[in-house]
Write a protein that holds these residues in place. Structure first.
Motif, mmCIF file in Angstrom:
data_model
loop_
_atom_site.group_PDB
_atom_site.id
_atom_site.type_symbol
_atom_site.label_atom_id
_atom_site.label_comp_id
_atom_site.label_asym_id
_atom_site.label_seq_id
_atom_site.Cartn_x
_atom_site.Cartn_y
_atom_site.Cartn_z
ATOM 1 N N ILE A 114 0.812 -1.246 0.051
ATOM 2 C CA ILE A 114 0.056 0.015 0.031
ATOM 3 C C ILE A 114 0.933 1.327 -0.003
ATOM 4 C CG2 ILE A 114 -1.847 1.470 1.295
ATOM 5 C CD1 ILE A 114 -2.560 -1.433 2.330
ATOM 6 N N LEU A 115 2.189 1.350 0.804
ATOM 7 C CA LEU A 115 2.578 2.439 0.815
ATOM 8 C C LEU A 115 3.474 2.749 -0.496
ATOM 9 C CD1 LEU A 115 4.507 4.512 2.421
ATOM 10 C CD2 LEU A 115 6.130 2.694 2.908
ATOM 11 N N GLY A 116 3.776 1.655 -1.315
ATOM 12 C CA GLY A 116 4.200 2.004 -2.559
ATOM 13 C C GLY A 116 3.167 2.313 -3.510
ATOM 14 N N ARG A 117 2.178 1.670 -3.580
ATOM 15 C CA ARG A 117 1.096 1.936 -4.492
ATOM 16 C C ARG A 117 0.514 3.488 -4.079
ATOM 17 N NH1 ARG A 117 -4.727 -1.004 -5.080
ATOM 18 N NH2 ARG A 117 -5.627 0.298 -6.666
ATOM 19 N N LEU A 118 0.071 3.820 -2.854
ATOM 20 C CA LEU A 118 -0.331 4.970 -2.640
ATOM 21 C C LEU A 118 0.759 6.210 -2.721
ATOM 22 C CD1 LEU A 118 -2.899 3.931 0.220
ATOM 23 C CD2 LEU A 118 -3.107 4.700 -2.303
ATOM 24 N N LEU A 140 -0.557 12.708 -8.471
ATOM 25 C CA LEU A 140 -1.716 13.721 -8.230
ATOM 26 C C LEU A 140 -1.305 14.893 -7.637
ATOM 27 C CD1 LEU A 140 -4.331 10.973 -6.570
ATOM 28 C CD2 LEU A 140 -4.412 12.103 -8.916
ATOM 29 N N ALA A 141 -0.233 15.134 -7.029
ATOM 30 C CA ALA A 141 0.133 16.129 -6.535
ATOM 31 C C ALA A 141 0.744 17.258 -7.510
ATOM 32 C CB ALA A 141 1.276 16.097 -5.278
ATOM 33 N N ALA A 142 1.355 16.573 -8.712
ATOM 34 C CA ALA A 142 2.057 17.240 -9.711
ATOM 35 C C ALA A 142 0.925 17.568 -10.345
ATOM 36 C CB ALA A 142 3.077 16.274 -10.489
ATOM 37 N N ILE A 143 -0.027 17.029 -10.835
ATOM 38 C CA ILE A 143 -1.213 17.455 -11.458
ATOM 39 C C ILE A 143 -1.944 18.383 -11.073
ATOM 40 C CG2 ILE A 143 -3.180 16.647 -12.645
ATOM 41 C CD1 ILE A 143 -2.240 13.705 -12.779
ATOM 42 N N ILE A 161 8.334 -4.376 -8.401
ATOM 43 C CA ILE A 161 8.467 -3.293 -8.699
ATOM 44 C C ILE A 161 7.631 -2.815 -9.860
ATOM 45 C CG2 ILE A 161 10.188 -1.442 -9.345
ATOM 46 C CD1 ILE A 161 12.370 -3.119 -8.249
ATOM 47 N N ALA A 162 7.563 -3.469 -10.818
ATOM 48 C CA ALA A 162 6.484 -3.051 -12.130
ATOM 49 C C ALA A 162 5.193 -3.083 -11.558
ATOM 50 C CB ALA A 162 6.698 -4.028 -13.134
ATOM 51 N N ALA A 163 4.696 -4.073 -10.649
ATOM 52 C CA ALA A 163 3.407 -4.115 -10.226
ATOM 53 C C ALA A 163 2.976 -2.790 -9.270
ATOM 54 C CB ALA A 163 3.124 -5.537 -9.414
ATOM 55 N N ILE A 164 4.111 -2.447 -8.626
ATOM 56 C CA ILE A 164 3.563 -1.316 -7.618
ATOM 57 C C ILE A 164 3.605 -0.082 -8.533
ATOM 58 C CG2 ILE A 164 4.755 0.108 -5.968
ATOM 59 C CD1 ILE A 164 3.621 -2.103 -4.698
ATOM 60 N N LEU A 165 4.379 0.120 -9.410
ATOM 61 C CA LEU A 165 4.480 1.329 -10.146
ATOM 62 C C LEU A 165 3.132 1.353 -10.998
ATOM 63 C CD1 LEU A 165 8.061 1.530 -11.601
ATOM 64 C CD2 LEU A 165 6.973 2.834 -9.597
ATOM 65 N N VAL A 166 2.900 0.506 -11.809
ATOM 66 C CA VAL A 166 1.311 0.175 -12.392
ATOM 67 C C VAL A 166 0.293 0.496 -11.528
ATOM 68 C CG1 VAL A 166 0.212 -1.069 -14.062
ATOM 69 C CG2 VAL A 166 2.559 -1.085 -14.384
ATOM 70 N N GLY A 210 0.244 2.148 -8.831
ATOM 71 C CA GLY A 210 0.115 3.412 -8.333
ATOM 72 C C GLY A 210 -0.321 4.570 -9.274
ATOM 73 N N PHE A 211 0.720 4.533 -10.358
ATOM 74 C CA PHE A 211 0.414 5.478 -11.404
ATOM 75 C C PHE A 211 -0.730 5.493 -12.511
ATOM 76 C CE2 PHE A 211 5.315 5.997 -11.074
ATOM 77 C CZ PHE A 211 5.366 7.152 -10.581
ATOM 78 N N VAL A 212 -1.050 4.143 -12.640
ATOM 79 C CA VAL A 212 -1.950 3.853 -13.707
ATOM 80 C C VAL A 212 -3.247 3.297 -12.676
ATOM 81 C CG1 VAL A 212 -2.885 2.433 -15.526
ATOM 82 C CG2 VAL A 212 -0.595 3.054 -15.307
ATOM 83 N N GLY A 213 -3.310 2.531 -12.071
ATOM 84 C CA GLY A 213 -4.364 1.981 -11.011
ATOM 85 C C GLY A 213 -5.071 2.912 -10.141
#
Length: 305
Positions: A35-39, A46-49, A210-215, A217-220
């Motif tokens: 959860i920490l990695g995903r969120l 989201l902060a950048a957007i 790592i790939a699962a966490i990044l996807v 977080g950023f996409v999912g």
């Protein structure tokens, strides 16, 4: 991406894949670290957007205005249900978790009936509520004893989503959705930070983790939130709720194709009951018919002319 049906389909494909990605990350990470990695990654994007679309001054002003309820929604609607889902998927298949998650509107209607008078349902919608609840009960009851607690954890996750939705609808009305999404992910990241860091595995993580966490977080999470809000703006909230019907079967397909999961007749029977219950309890079938009629009417008028 201008047509609502395209956004709806892409959103369902993304959220349907989230259950598979959680299952992959669960092989190496604890729920708190996952959860920490995903969120954390979602909050950064989201902060950048938000800085670009709203500006730092307005973003901070919106957060200050409703910071108390934003914290509550962040905990109830993101941190706790994300942990329950991640923990539950360590013991049950991703497809079964997706089926139970599909019952969120059922629990939403159930809680509204008990605690939110302005959102109560009756008549045919109440019948749908009962049908969907029976579907959830049959699916959970069919689980072996060793998986029963995990299935109940996913049920609790659905309850959390329902509570968070009702709270946000009552107390965060008028707050920009981007601010709600940013605050929810930021609050949840802070909440799970200590446990996520302590429980993180030592050494290099696997590439697929790592790939699962990044996807995730950023996409999912981040991009999916933005697509969902865009869908609401273009077609309305009633149309956006149709994603509830698409996610469970898509998640079942992902689990069967990529994870080798198999499902019996009880799972598909429960899925059918839940989807019928959601259609009746939320009035989605009637709304979809109205939406199609409204879109078809101009064409008929043009032909008559």
């Amino acid at each position: 991406m201008r047509r609502p049906i395209v956004i709806l389909t892409v959103l369902a494909l993304i959220w349907g894949a989230s259950f598979m990605l959680i299952k992959i990350a669960d092989r190496e990470l604890t729920p708190a670290t996952l959860i920490l990695g995903r969120l954390g990654t979602a909050a950064l994007l989201l902060a950048a957007i938000a800085m670009v679309r709203l500006g730092p001054r307005r973003t901070l002003a919106e957060i200050r205005a409703k910071w108390g309820w934003l914290v509550v929604v962040g905990i109830v609607n993101t941190a706790v249900p994300f942990w329950l889902l991640s923990w539950g998927e360590t013991r049950i298949d991703s497809g079964l978790a997706a089926i139970i998650q599909g019952a969120v509107p059922i629990f939403n209607a159930l809680l509204a009936f008990a605690f939110f008078p302005e959102s109560r349902v009756g008549g045919l919608r109440l019948v749908g509520l009962l049908i969907g609840f029976v579907g959830v009960a049959l699916l959970v009851g069919a689980q072996p004893q060793g998986k029963l607690l995990a299935a109940l954890a996913v049920v609790a996750m659905a309850l959390c989503y329902a509570i968070g939705t009702l709270i946000a609808g009552r107390y965060l009305r008028g707050t920009p959705p981007l601010v709600v999404a940013l605050a929810s992910t930021a609050v949840s990241t802070i909440a799970v930070l200590p446990a996520g860091v302590i429980q993180a595995p030592v050494g290099m993580w696997h590439g697929e983790t790592i790939a699962a966490i990044l996807v995730l977080g950023f996409v999912g999470t981040a991009i999916a939130y933005l697509l969902f809000f865009e869908l609401i703006q273009r077609a309305g909230a009633n149309y956006a709720t149709l994603v509830t019907y698409l996610v469970p079967p898509i998640a079942l397909a992902y689990g069967a194709i990529f994870l080798g999961e198999s499902f019996g007749a009880s799972a598909f029977g429960a899925l059918a009951l839940i989807l019928v219950g959601v259609a009746l309890a939320t009035g989605s079938a009637r709304r979809l018919a109205s939406f199609r009629a409204a879109r078809a009417e101009p064409a008929e008028i043009r032909e008559a002319a």
